[in-house]
Scaffold this motif. Sequence first.
Motif, mmCIF file in Angstrom:
data_model
loop_
_atom_site.group_PDB
_atom_site.id
_atom_site.type_symbol
_atom_site.label_atom_id
_atom_site.label_comp_id
_atom_site.label_asym_id
_atom_site.label_seq_id
_atom_site.Cartn_x
_atom_site.Cartn_y
_atom_site.Cartn_z
ATOM 1 N N GLY A 132 0.679 -1.186 -0.124
ATOM 2 C CA GLY A 132 -0.044 0.040 0.042
ATOM 3 C C GLY A 132 1.046 1.224 -0.036
ATOM 4 N N ASP A 133 1.966 1.144 0.798
ATOM 5 C CA ASP A 133 2.920 2.223 0.802
ATOM 6 C C ASP A 133 3.538 2.549 -0.470
ATOM 7 O OD1 ASP A 133 2.061 2.850 3.387
ATOM 8 O OD2 ASP A 133 3.805 1.756 4.382
ATOM 9 N N ALA A 134 4.033 1.476 -0.924
ATOM 10 C CA ALA A 134 4.715 1.499 -2.304
ATOM 11 C C ALA A 134 3.533 2.245 -3.632
ATOM 12 C CB ALA A 134 4.966 -0.012 -2.848
ATOM 13 N N VAL A 135 2.351 1.777 -3.497
ATOM 14 C CA VAL A 135 1.485 2.408 -4.408
ATOM 15 C C VAL A 135 1.373 3.754 -4.176
ATOM 16 C CG1 VAL A 135 -1.128 2.206 -5.210
ATOM 17 C CG2 VAL A 135 0.210 0.032 -4.804
ATOM 18 N N THR A 136 1.112 4.194 -3.025
ATOM 19 C CA THR A 136 0.971 5.618 -2.758
ATOM 20 C C THR A 136 2.292 6.282 -2.980
ATOM 21 O OG1 THR A 136 -0.069 5.224 -0.611
ATOM 22 C CG2 THR A 136 0.827 7.295 -0.767
ATOM 23 N N LEU A 137 3.428 5.746 -3.178
ATOM 24 C CA LEU A 137 4.747 6.459 -3.548
ATOM 25 C C LEU A 137 4.806 6.569 -5.019
ATOM 26 C CD1 LEU A 137 7.385 7.436 -2.329
ATOM 27 C CD2 LEU A 137 8.448 5.315 -2.666
ATOM 28 N N LEU A 138 4.244 5.238 -5.666
ATOM 29 C CA LEU A 138 4.411 5.364 -7.074
ATOM 30 C C LEU A 138 3.272 6.451 -7.700
ATOM 31 C CD1 LEU A 138 4.430 1.584 -7.556
ATOM 32 C CD2 LEU A 138 6.311 3.176 -8.355
ATOM 33 N N ARG A 139 2.036 6.352 -7.144
ATOM 34 C CA ARG A 139 1.090 7.319 -7.558
ATOM 35 C C ARG A 139 1.413 8.873 -7.306
ATOM 36 N NH1 ARG A 139 -3.996 6.510 -7.860
ATOM 37 N NH2 ARG A 139 -3.871 8.275 -9.094
#
Length: 174
Positions: A132-139
Motif C-alpha cells: 500500500g505504501d509502495a502504491v502511494t509512493l508510485l502514485r
Amino acid sequence: MNKSGQLGTKAESAVVKVLTPNGFPHCERRRLRGANDAGDLTGTPGICWSVKGGEMSRTASDLDVQRWLGELATQMGHAKADVGVLVVQRKGVGYDNAHRWWAIMPACQIVALSTVGISGGPATFPVRMLLGDAVTLLRAAGYGQPTAEDDVAIAEQMLPAGVEVLPPYHAGAA
C-alpha cells in the motif's frame, strides 16, 4: 532486572557488536533517561537508534512498528538526531546475526540518505515496505491512472470554500 529489560540489553548489545566494527567504534548502550529517552544507543552522532528484540519484535504487527516509529521520532528530538533507525529482530534470526535484523526508517530518510551516494555506485540494496505504501509512493510520483477519488479531490480543490462535491451518480445503484 526484569525479563523485558534483559531481552532489551541482549538485543542492544547485539546491535552494538554490529555497529562498532562498521564505522561506529564509539557506539555503546545508552543509560536510561526516563521521560527524556534519547534512544537505546549512543556514540553515533546524528543518529538515534531504537532496538527491539525478543518475541515481541519477532511477531510485531504493522501497528507495533508504527507505534515504535512514533516513539523513535520523539527520541530523535531528545537526542537532537538527524536520522532515526528502528532495529527489529527478525523471526528465526538470532543475536549473533543481528546484522540481518530489520532496520526500519521513514521513506523520507531513505530518500535523503540515498541521494548522498555510496562509494562504488548507486544504492541497489532492497528496501522493504508495505505494498500500500509502495502504491502511494508510485502514485505521488505520477505513475498509474487517476481514480474516482482523485477526480473528487481535484474538484474539491477547484471549488470555492463551502461548496460540496457530491459522489457521481451510478444508474442502478441503491
